[in-house]
Design a protein around this motif. Structure first.
Motif, PDB file in Angstrom:
ATOM      1  N   GLY A 170      -4.838   4.560   6.168  1.00 29.14           N
ATOM      2  CA  GLY A 170      -5.949   4.862   6.991  1.00 29.14           C
ATOM      3  C   GLY A 170      -6.973   4.011   6.169  1.00 29.14           C
ATOM      4  N   PHE A 171      -7.269   4.284   4.672  1.00 27.71           N
ATOM      5  CA  PHE A 171      -8.120   3.573   3.780  1.00 27.71           C
ATOM      6  C   PHE A 171      -8.225   2.039   4.092  1.00 27.71           C
ATOM      7  N   TYR A 172      -7.077   1.461   3.970  1.00 33.76           N
ATOM      8  CA  TYR A 172      -6.659   0.138   3.737  1.00 33.76           C
ATOM      9  C   TYR A 172      -7.064  -0.616   5.288  1.00 33.76           C
ATOM     10  N   THR A 173      -6.701   0.319   6.347  1.00 34.34           N
ATOM     11  CA  THR A 173      -7.056  -0.171   7.675  1.00 34.34           C
ATOM     12  C   THR A 173      -8.656  -0.004   7.941  1.00 34.34           C
TER      13      THR A 173
ATOM     14  N   ALA B   9       0.708  -0.918   0.077  1.00 36.53           N
ATOM     15  CA  ALA B   9      -0.068  -0.079   0.076  1.00 36.53           C
ATOM     16  C   ALA B   9       0.811   1.141  -0.071  1.00 36.53           C
ATOM     17  N   GLN B  10       0.513   2.059  -0.612  1.00 34.32           N
ATOM     18  CA  GLN B  10       1.021   3.460  -0.837  1.00 34.32           C
ATOM     19  C   GLN B  10       0.806   4.372   0.734  1.00 34.32           C
TER      20      GLN B  10
ATOM     21  N   VAL C  18       8.296   0.975   6.641  1.00 30.96           N
ATOM     22  CA  VAL C  18       7.829   1.485   5.212  1.00 30.96           C
ATOM     23  C   VAL C  18       9.117   1.249   4.435  1.00 30.96           C
ATOM     24  N   TYR C  19       8.801   1.254   3.202  1.00 30.79           N
ATOM     25  CA  TYR C  19       9.831   1.185   1.998  1.00 30.79           C
ATOM     26  C   TYR C  19       9.511   1.987   0.815  1.00 30.79           C
TER      27      TYR C  19
ATOM     28  N   GLY D 161       9.997   5.096  -5.976  1.00 27.95           N
ATOM     29  CA  GLY D 161      10.107   6.440  -5.318  1.00 27.95           C
ATOM     30  C   GLY D 161       8.833   6.902  -4.545  1.00 27.95           C
ATOM     31  N   ILE D 162       7.875   6.008  -4.127  1.00 24.19           N
ATOM     32  CA  ILE D 162       6.892   6.259  -3.344  1.00 24.19           C
ATOM     33  C   ILE D 162       6.923   5.506  -1.970  1.00 24.19           C
ATOM     34  N   PRO D 163       6.733   6.268  -0.982  1.00 28.66           N
ATOM     35  CA  PRO D 163       6.809   5.208   0.136  1.00 28.66           C
ATOM     36  C   PRO D 163       5.423   4.210   0.428  1.00 28.66           C
ATOM     37  N   HIS D 164       5.622   3.139   0.486  1.00 28.02           N
ATOM     38  CA  HIS D 164       4.770   2.044   0.647  1.00 28.02           C
ATOM     39  C   HIS D 164       4.711   1.259   2.142  1.00 28.02           C
TER      40      HIS D 164
END
Length: 148
Positions: free
Chosen positions: A121-124, A115-116, A134-135, A139-142
């Motif tokens: 919060g949406f996925y929770t 998940a981005q 976080v990784y 280039g986008i934190p997931h």
């Protein structure tokens, strides 16, 4: 207005549906998020595709994988809703059907997603819990998340 949701294998997709889903993914993940990455990753052939239409226009989409095709667990990815349609909360509708499809088509209940972070919060809210650190992905934190 509710979505008209269709679930198809790659071979069941029409050429127009394939074009539309690739266009929507590119519109959001490449252009809107300003992220140069290889969206067409050779994995669509193995996926189950969940397409959400509003007035015959594709506005929401996910793809589903059986365990071992993407992660060790079943997974849902490329979760996308057209920017102009996000106010209608179609993300919840497409994910609800996608989770049910994992159960119905794959006979699995454990689902892993990448998940981005801004969508954690949406996925929770729909039952996913973060696991691990976080990784960066393209280039986008997931963050990895699991629903059991």
């Amino acid at each position: 207005m509710s979505l008209d949701i269709k679930i198809k294998t790659f071979d069941e997709l029409s050429s127009n549906e394939l074009y539309d889903l690739l266009q929507l993914r590119s519109e959001v993940f490449v252009v809107e998020q300003d992220c140069v990455y290889q969206d067409i990753d050779g994995k669509d052939h193995n996926a189950i595709h969940v397409l959400g239409f509003k007035n015959d226009i594709l506005v929401a989409y996910t793809r589903i994988f059986k365990p071992g095709d993407y992660f060790n667990e079943a997974s849902i990815g490329r979760v996308v809703v057209k920017k102009s349609e996000r106010a209608f909360k179609y993300g919840y509708a497409i994910m609800e059907v996608s989770i049910k499809a994992v159960e119905d088509y794959l006979n699995e209940t454990k689902i892993k997603i990448s998940a981005q972070c801004y969508l954690k919060g949406f996925y929770t809210k729909i039952g996913f819990l973060p696991i691990g650190d976080v990784y960066q992905e393209d280039g986008i934190p997931h963050v990895a998340m699991i629903k059991e």
